[in-house]
Design an enzyme around this catalytic site. Structure first.
Site, PDB file in Angstrom:
ATOM      1  N   HIS A  54      76.620  60.279  41.331  1.00  9.97           N
ATOM      2  CA  HIS A  54      76.754  59.409  40.898  1.00  9.97           C
ATOM      3  C   HIS A  54      76.629  58.670  39.331  1.00  9.97           C
ATOM      4  O   HIS A  54      76.107  58.468  38.834  1.00  9.97           O
ATOM      5  CB  HIS A  54      74.834  58.306  40.711  1.00  9.97           C
ATOM      6  CG  HIS A  54      74.871  57.904  42.669  1.00  9.97           C
ATOM      7  ND1 HIS A  54      74.790  56.560  43.528  1.00  9.97           N
ATOM      8  CD2 HIS A  54      73.766  58.974  43.113  1.00  9.97           C
ATOM      9  CE1 HIS A  54      73.975  56.632  44.300  1.00  9.97           C
ATOM     10  NE2 HIS A  54      73.846  57.984  44.453  1.00  9.97           N
TER      11      HIS A  54
ATOM     12  N   THR B  22      57.963  21.625  26.006  1.00 10.98           N
ATOM     13  CA  THR B  22      57.771  23.159  25.457  1.00 10.98           C
ATOM     14  C   THR B  22      56.078  23.785  26.579  1.00 10.98           C
ATOM     15  O   THR B  22      55.763  23.786  25.888  1.00 10.98           O
ATOM     16  CB  THR B  22      57.474  22.722  24.042  1.00 10.98           C
ATOM     17  OG1 THR B  22      56.027  21.721  24.265  1.00 10.98           O
ATOM     18  CG2 THR B  22      58.502  22.543  23.659  1.00 10.98           C
TER      19      THR B  22
ATOM     20  N   ASP C 117      66.027  48.323  35.685  1.00 10.68           N
ATOM     21  CA  ASP C 117      65.978  47.307  33.906  1.00 10.68           C
ATOM     22  C   ASP C 117      66.032  49.052  33.131  1.00 10.68           C
ATOM     23  O   ASP C 117      66.868  48.741  32.161  1.00 10.68           O
ATOM     24  CB  ASP C 117      64.590  47.171  33.164  1.00 10.68           C
ATOM     25  CG  ASP C 117      64.533  45.702  33.622  1.00 10.68           C
ATOM     26  OD1 ASP C 117      65.593  45.041  33.697  1.00 10.68           O
ATOM     27  OD2 ASP C 117      63.808  45.170  33.632  1.00 10.68           O
TER      28      ASP C 117
ATOM     29  N   GLY D 237      75.456  54.221  49.772  1.00 16.56           N
ATOM     30  CA  GLY D 237      74.273  53.739  51.046  1.00 16.56           C
ATOM     31  C   GLY D 237      73.391  54.761  51.926  1.00 16.56           C
ATOM     32  O   GLY D 237      73.689  55.780  51.630  1.00 16.56           O
TER      33      GLY D 237
ATOM     34  N   GLU E 169      78.046  56.325  37.748  1.00 14.65           N
ATOM     35  CA  GLU E 169      77.426  54.897  37.444  1.00 14.65           C
ATOM     36  C   GLU E 169      76.810  54.484  36.669  1.00 14.65           C
ATOM     37  O   GLU E 169      76.090  53.838  36.165  1.00 14.65           O
ATOM     38  CB  GLU E 169      77.398  53.706  38.699  1.00 14.65           C
ATOM     39  CG  GLU E 169      76.268  53.985  39.882  1.00 14.65           C
ATOM     40  CD  GLU E 169      76.514  55.169  40.663  1.00 14.65           C
ATOM     41  OE1 GLU E 169      77.373  55.902  40.530  1.00 14.65           O
ATOM     42  OE2 GLU E 169      75.619  54.710  42.282  1.00 14.65           O
TER      43      GLU E 169
ATOM     44  N   CYS F 173      79.104  58.734  46.523  1.00 14.89           N
ATOM     45  CA  CYS F 173      78.049  59.192  47.221  1.00 14.89           C
ATOM     46  C   CYS F 173      78.090  58.642  48.526  1.00 14.89           C
ATOM     47  O   CYS F 173      78.723  59.922  49.335  1.00 14.89           O
ATOM     48  CB  CYS F 173      76.453  58.911  47.190  1.00 14.89           C
ATOM     49  SG  CYS F 173      75.954  59.749  47.348  1.00 14.89           S
TER      50      CYS F 173
ATOM     51  N   GLU G 291      48.439  41.307  39.757  1.00 21.38           N
ATOM     52  CA  GLU G 291      49.184  42.301  39.421  1.00 21.38           C
ATOM     53  C   GLU G 291      48.945  42.829  37.807  1.00 21.38           C
ATOM     54  O   GLU G 291      48.605  44.041  37.496  1.00 21.38           O
ATOM     55  CB  GLU G 291      50.229  43.014  40.140  1.00 21.38           C
ATOM     56  CG  GLU G 291      50.287  42.787  41.720  1.00 21.38           C
ATOM     57  CD  GLU G 291      50.568  41.511  42.044  1.00 21.38           C
ATOM     58  OE1 GLU G 291      50.422  40.487  41.766  1.00 21.38           O
ATOM     59  OE2 GLU G 291      51.515  41.916  43.648  1.00 21.38           O
TER      60      GLU G 291
HETATM   61  N1  GLN Z   1      73.578  58.123  52.802  1.00 18.32           N
HETATM   62  C1  GLN Z   1      73.711  59.510  52.477  1.00 18.32           C
HETATM   63  C2  GLN Z   1      72.988  60.436  52.197  1.00 18.32           C
HETATM   64  O1  GLN Z   1      70.973  60.541  52.261  1.00 18.32           O
HETATM   65  C3  GLN Z   1      74.691  59.187  51.104  1.00 18.32           C
HETATM   66  C4  GLN Z   1      72.987  57.986  50.036  1.00 18.32           C
HETATM   67  C5  GLN Z   1      73.938  57.522  48.881  1.00 18.32           C
HETATM   68  O2  GLN Z   1      74.923  56.791  48.840  1.00 18.32           O
HETATM   69  N2  GLN Z   1      72.712  57.389  47.668  1.00 18.32           N
HETATM   70  O3  GLN Z   1      72.971  61.520  51.331  1.00 18.32           O
END
Ligand code: GLN
Length: 539
Positions: A509, A190, A73, A356, A511, A383, A152
């Site tokens: 990153h 409602t 978020d 990833g 993004e 990445c 929670e």
């Molecule tokens: N697994 C990779 C690293 O740790 C890339 C991490 C990622 O894509 N955020 O460097």
């Protein structure tokens, strides 16, 4: 300066109603009226932060400039407000308890029994007011994760009750609920909202405004009924219909007068109408595109689209900027192989290999990079995606068949992606990656430099492994340019292949920094390259 105003957003009936989008939309409207606003998320789980969570559990982990691993978020908050957030904007139950327990161990409680009330609630209230006390914000919106009635969430609701009592008119509670439509009888119902407001009231909290998610217009009768049963004014019952894009929601909320009702209740002047002209332009370009491209997004968590939230949104921003509908073909990296890649990537105008961790699906990513490079398809690797591009180049251009990242093969003959010395010492998994904003210096005349139009940029990181500089010269001699490096450490942050139409890998990153007001230049240029590719294929 006048007192900071606090707005709490709670959720009822079900989860996933979009509290984050409602909070962001309200904030955007208040900001467009000239108020300085920030948004905070309180998450009622025990993890210290979502950094160690599998994306299937909770979607993407969003990273702030100061290196906090946070709830997705916060990405919406930044995209809507174009203002950076920080660690203070996301607090979990784990973090609250950890702070209180650390204090107890230090002896700060002077022999007292440490309890949920007042010690945990005091710490929650302190965290809520932290942002307000900076003096930077006139209004702080606090979104409370989970649904009213959850065990929670109780200490958070109790903290809201106490703050309301302490701060009086400087506080406001918005309750987001669902008004379901029963198709059998053709009616909106409602009762679930009545029950969830009752649950709030049992905890001593009376909502001031109800925002009602519904598939059909509420109409006056339903609004009146909700107002009557829930002790709110009729104009404070706000209808929130399904939107074709989240970027439409601020406009819809303004039509329903959510911003006006909020300001009135807080005793703040409604000042001028919000200036949403740039927002509207963004929306018009988004809704009425002139062309279409299709981008393949290759990752291993594609079943849950929230895992790549910021990437998907950055592509939407770039689409608006270029008046292009960016269709995304979600491709599971585990289902990709050298044999299937041509079929699965057929007719794509661009390929994005996602971030990833770990071995699963990694060879599929390598196969995709290979396909994109050989066929000169615009490519953006982020990445792990950049690391895959480096490994593919090492194996197939430099001829090092044993090239790998030591994350997947610690014994790799050519460890072209490897851990740096400081990461080798790390034993705890939580919060120990290279996290947050770092500077990056761009090489003159590189594509990266022309895209950014600047020499030094700052982007956010979240990874452990790095390009292994031992092999830098070999790569550059073979035509892979390191076009961005960290000025302090010399680590490679961007790679590109200058001879291809668009082939870029970034260790960071991008993004996370794309917003409605500032679509990210890398994504914009990637989409432009895809448009060029699409036009040339159709020519
Ligand atoms: N697994 C990779 C690293 O740790 C890339 C991490 C990622 O894509 N955020 O460097």
């Amino acid at each position: 300066m006048a007192n900071t105003k606090y707005i709490f957003v709670t959720g009822g009936v079900t989860s996933s109603l979009g509290k984050g989008i409602i909070a962001s939309s309200l904030a955007a409207l208040l900001q467009a009226r000239g108020y300085s606003v920030t948004i905070q998320k309180l998450d009622p789980y025990i993890n210290i932060d979502p950094g160690t969570l599998n994306p299937y559990e909770h979607g993407e982990c969003y990273v702030t400039n100061d290196g906090a691993e946070t709830d997705l978020d916060l990405g919406h908050y930044e995209r809507f407000l174009n203002r950076p957030t920080s660690q203070a904007n996301n607090v979990t139950t784990g973090r609250i308890y950890q702070t209180v327990i650390d204090k107890e161990r230090r002896g700060d409680f002077l022999g007292k029994t440490v309890q949920v009330i007042p010690h945990i609630t005091d710490e929650i209230k302190r965290r809520i007011q932290l942002l307000g006390n900076t003096g930077e914000f006139e209004i702080v919106i606090t979104e409370i994760g989970g649904t009213v009635g959850d065990i929670e969430a109780l200490p958070y609701i109790e903290s809201v009750r106490q703050l309301r009592w302490e701060l009086g008119d400087d506080c406001l509670v918005i309750h987001l609920t669902l008004v379901p439509f029963l198709s059998a009888t053709g009616e909106l119902k409602t009762k679930p909202t009545q029950h969830s407001v009752k649950a709030l009231q049992e905890s001593g909290v009376q909502p001031d405004i109800l925002v009602c998610r519904a598939e059909h217009e509420l109409g006056d009768d339903i609004k009146r009924k909700l107002a009557l049963f829930c002790n709110v004014k009729k104009e404070a019952v706000i209808e929130s219909l399904d939107a074709s894009t989240i970027y439409e929601v601020p406009i819809m909320m303004h039509k329903e007068k959510l911003d006006e009702v909020t300001l009135k209740k807080l005793g703040l002047p409604t000042k001028n109408e919000p200036d949403m002209s740039r927002w509207r332009e963004f929306l018009t370009r988004l809704k009425y595109p002139e062309q279409e491209v299709e981008i393949g997004l290759v990752g291993k968590y594609v079943e849950l689209k929230d895992s790549y939230k910021s990437i998907a949104e950055a592509l939407i921003h770039a689409g608006s900027e270029t008046e292009t509908k960016v269709k995304v073909r979600w491709i599971h990296s585990e289902k990709l192989s050298p044999e299937s890649v041509a079929r699965q990537c057929k007719d794509l105008d661009g390929i994005l290999v996602a971030p990833g961790f770990g071995e699963r699906g990694f060879e599929g990513k390598i196969a995709t990079v290979h396909y994109a490079r050989e066929n000169n398809i615009p490519f953006l690797g982020i990445c792990f995606g950049m690391q895959a591009a480096v490994i593919e180049y090492a194996r197939n251009v430099l001829g090092w068949k044993d090239a790998h990242t030591t994350e997947v093969n610690p014994e790799a003959g050519h460890p072209v992606i490897d851990l740096m010395a400081e990461q080798k010492k790390v034993t705890n998994k939580g919060g120990t990656m290279r996290l947050g904003a770092n500077d990056c210096k761009l090489k003159k005349n590189s594509r990266a430099a022309s895209i950014y139009g600047r020499e030094v940029i700052s982007e956010r990181h979240r990874h452990r492994f790095e390009f292994n500089n031992t092999y830098l010269k070999d790569f550059e001699d073979a035509g892979l340019l390191a076009s961005g490096t960290n000025p302090e450490t010399g680590l490679v942050e961007i790679i590109e292949i200058p001879t291809l139409s668009f082939f870029i890998g970034v260790q960071f990153h991008p993004e996370y920094k794309s917003t409605v007001a500032n679509p990210h230049p890398l994504f914009v240029n990637f989409v432009k390259a895809a448009i060029a590719k699409s036009n040339s294929s159709n020519a």
